[in-house]
Design an enzyme around this catalytic site. Structure first.
Site, PDB file in Angstrom:
ATOM      1  N   LYS A  15       0.833  -1.208   0.000  1.00 41.44           N
ATOM      2  CA  LYS A  15       0.000   0.000   0.000  1.00 41.44           C
ATOM      3  C   LYS A  15       0.866   1.255   0.000  1.00 41.44           C
ATOM      4  O   LYS A  15       0.355   2.375  -0.044  1.00 41.44           O
ATOM      5  CB  LYS A  15      -0.899   0.016   1.242  1.00 41.44           C
ATOM      6  N   THR A  61      11.077  -3.505   2.412  1.00 41.83           N
ATOM      7  CA  THR A  61      10.251  -4.442   3.163  1.00 41.83           C
ATOM      8  C   THR A  61      10.760  -5.862   2.962  1.00 41.83           C
ATOM      9  O   THR A  61      11.829  -6.070   2.364  1.00 41.83           O
ATOM     10  CB  THR A  61       8.747  -4.241   2.827  1.00 41.83           C
ATOM     11  N   LYS A  65      15.068  -6.251   4.690  1.00 41.66           N
ATOM     12  CA  LYS A  65      15.352  -5.309   5.783  1.00 41.66           C
ATOM     13  C   LYS A  65      16.771  -5.468   6.337  1.00 41.66           C
ATOM     14  O   LYS A  65      17.303  -4.551   6.940  1.00 41.66           O
ATOM     15  CB  LYS A  65      14.309  -5.427   6.882  1.00 41.66           C
ATOM     16  N   ALA A 126       8.270 -11.564  20.251  1.00 36.64           N
ATOM     17  CA  ALA A 126       9.695 -11.205  20.388  1.00 36.64           C
ATOM     18  C   ALA A 126      10.422 -11.420  19.060  1.00 36.64           C
ATOM     19  O   ALA A 126      11.605 -11.735  19.028  1.00 36.64           O
ATOM     20  CB  ALA A 126      10.335 -12.020  21.505  1.00 36.64           C
ATOM     21  N   ASN A 149       6.588 -13.736  25.238  1.00 40.80           N
ATOM     22  CA  ASN A 149       6.621 -14.463  23.968  1.00 40.80           C
ATOM     23  C   ASN A 149       6.364 -15.944  24.218  1.00 40.80           C
ATOM     24  O   ASN A 149       6.733 -16.473  25.271  1.00 40.80           O
ATOM     25  CB  ASN A 149       7.994 -14.280  23.294  1.00 40.80           C
ATOM     26  N   THR A 151       7.837 -18.372  22.991  1.00 39.30           N
ATOM     27  CA  THR A 151       9.156 -18.937  23.302  1.00 39.30           C
ATOM     28  C   THR A 151       9.843 -17.942  24.242  1.00 39.30           C
ATOM     29  O   THR A 151      10.338 -16.902  23.801  1.00 39.30           O
ATOM     30  CB  THR A 151       9.978 -19.109  21.999  1.00 39.30           C
ATOM     31  N   LYS A 154      13.374 -16.015  23.868  1.00 39.00           N
ATOM     32  CA  LYS A 154      13.512 -14.882  22.934  1.00 39.00           C
ATOM     33  C   LYS A 154      13.095 -13.570  23.602  1.00 39.00           C
ATOM     34  O   LYS A 154      13.675 -12.518  23.344  1.00 39.00           O
ATOM     35  CB  LYS A 154      12.637 -15.114  21.689  1.00 39.00           C
ATOM     36  N   MET A 214      -0.522  -5.005  15.883  1.00 40.88           N
ATOM     37  CA  MET A 214       0.265  -4.458  14.768  1.00 40.88           C
ATOM     38  C   MET A 214      -0.200  -5.009  13.418  1.00 40.88           C
ATOM     39  O   MET A 214       0.120  -4.461  12.368  1.00 40.88           O
ATOM     40  CB  MET A 214       1.743  -4.791  14.965  1.00 40.88           C
ATOM     41  N   TYR A 216      -3.154  -6.020  10.566  1.00 34.42           N
ATOM     42  CA  TYR A 216      -4.417  -5.418  10.157  1.00 34.42           C
ATOM     43  C   TYR A 216      -4.963  -6.232   8.990  1.00 34.42           C
ATOM     44  O   TYR A 216      -4.234  -7.015   8.370  1.00 34.42           O
ATOM     45  CB  TYR A 216      -4.230  -3.943   9.743  1.00 34.42           C
TER      46      TYR A 216
END
Ligand code: ATR
Length: 270
Positions: A15, A61, A65, A126, A149, A151, A154, A214, A216
């Site tokens: 987007k 992205t 990264k 995490a 998390n 796990t 982490k 976070m 959507y």
């Protein structure tokens, strides 16, 4: 026209071109922003080609990264701590500056909804998404930032990694069960993408509290709905963070702050 782009693979779903084009219209900036699919292992080449073609900056992205680190000459502290870069700026002198605007995008969205970031915050997950937002969250000086998390090791590693920057602790599921509710609960796990909830008790929420996912989608995530049905007054998905991180990148490049709420509304309706 100045050229900007987002690099990823795949990238057709992005987007970012829509968001940055809206920002450009709104701030009357003459720029072009496109999505570029780079081949795996050929990120640096793709960036070189873009710069040679007049590229002034780009977003980065999945899965590039980390590759973006390697091409950068200057790296911001928040990108270093996040161990990920989502924004590159191609400077006039030929150097490349790298930054990570994800955490700032999240914090801006939380603040614009009056989330009490100076109180107790629980961050679930995490992975890379969590790591990217911890320093900006700690910069808000929360009373306590707890990482949970699935796990546990982490979460512990992250708490140690960021220990110098604020009051950060990792909790086990048992410790969470014994803890009182948090003022702000943020889900950074990828569980929502498969309509799952992370393994946390509903007692993590407080009456009238604040929840944020976070992730959507086209409809509220399972986490957003679960938080609302467990006493939260505000429960938001990550669309605001997506637009928020784009706004911070745009400001780095153009030195003008775009308005985000109208773009978030437009994306929700589309
Ligand atoms: P991202 O970059 O999106 O953070 P990641 O680095 O692969 O992706 O991390 C995914 C995070 O979501 C991890 O914290 C993961 O938990 P584990 O470390 O235990 O794997 C978490 N996660 C993914 N699916 C989950 C699920 N169904 N329930 C709980 N946590 C989940």
């Amino acid at each position: 026209m100045d050229k900007y782009a987002v690099f990823g693979n795949p990238i057709s779903h992005s987007k970012s071109p829509l968001i940055h084009t809206e920002f450009a219209k709104q701030t009357e900036q003459a720029l072009q922003y496109t999505a570029i699919k780079a081949e795996i292992g050929q990120f640096a080449e793709a960036v070189n080609t873009f710069v040679a073609d007049g590229g002034k900056g780009c977003n980065v992205t999945v899965p590039f990264k980390e590759d973006a680190f390697k091409v950068a000459d200057h790296i911001s502290e928040r990108a270093q701590l996040a161990e990920a870069v989502n924004t590159l700026t191609f400077n006039e002198d030929g150097t490349i500056s790298a930054d990570n605007t994800d955490g700032a995008g999240l914090v801006n969205d939380l603040q614009s909804h009056q989330a009490p970031l100076n109180k107790r915050i629980l961050l679930i997950g995490a992975g890379g998404a969590a790591r990217g937002v911890i320093k900006p969250l700690l910069d808000c000086q929360p009373e306590q930032l707890v990482i949970f998390n699935r796990t546990h090791s982490k979460a512990q590693n992250l708490a140690e990694h960021f220990a110098d920057y604020g009051n950060i602790t990792a909790m086990t599921e048992k410790e969470l069960e014994q803890s009182t509710g948090f003022d702000v609960v943020i889900n950074s796990t990828s569980a929502s993408l498969s309509d799952e909830l992370p393994p946390v008790p509903a007692t993590i929420f407080s009456q009238g509290g604040f929840a944020y996912d976070m992730a959507y989608g086209n409809k509220p995530t399972v986490f957003v709905e679960w938080a609302l049905s467990n006493g939260c007054q505000t429960s938001l998905d990550g669309l605001g963070m997506l637009v928020g991180q784009a706004a911070v990148s745009f400001e780095i490049w153009r030195e003008v702050k775009p308005e985000t709420q109208t773009v978030i509304q437009a994306l929700r309706q589309s």
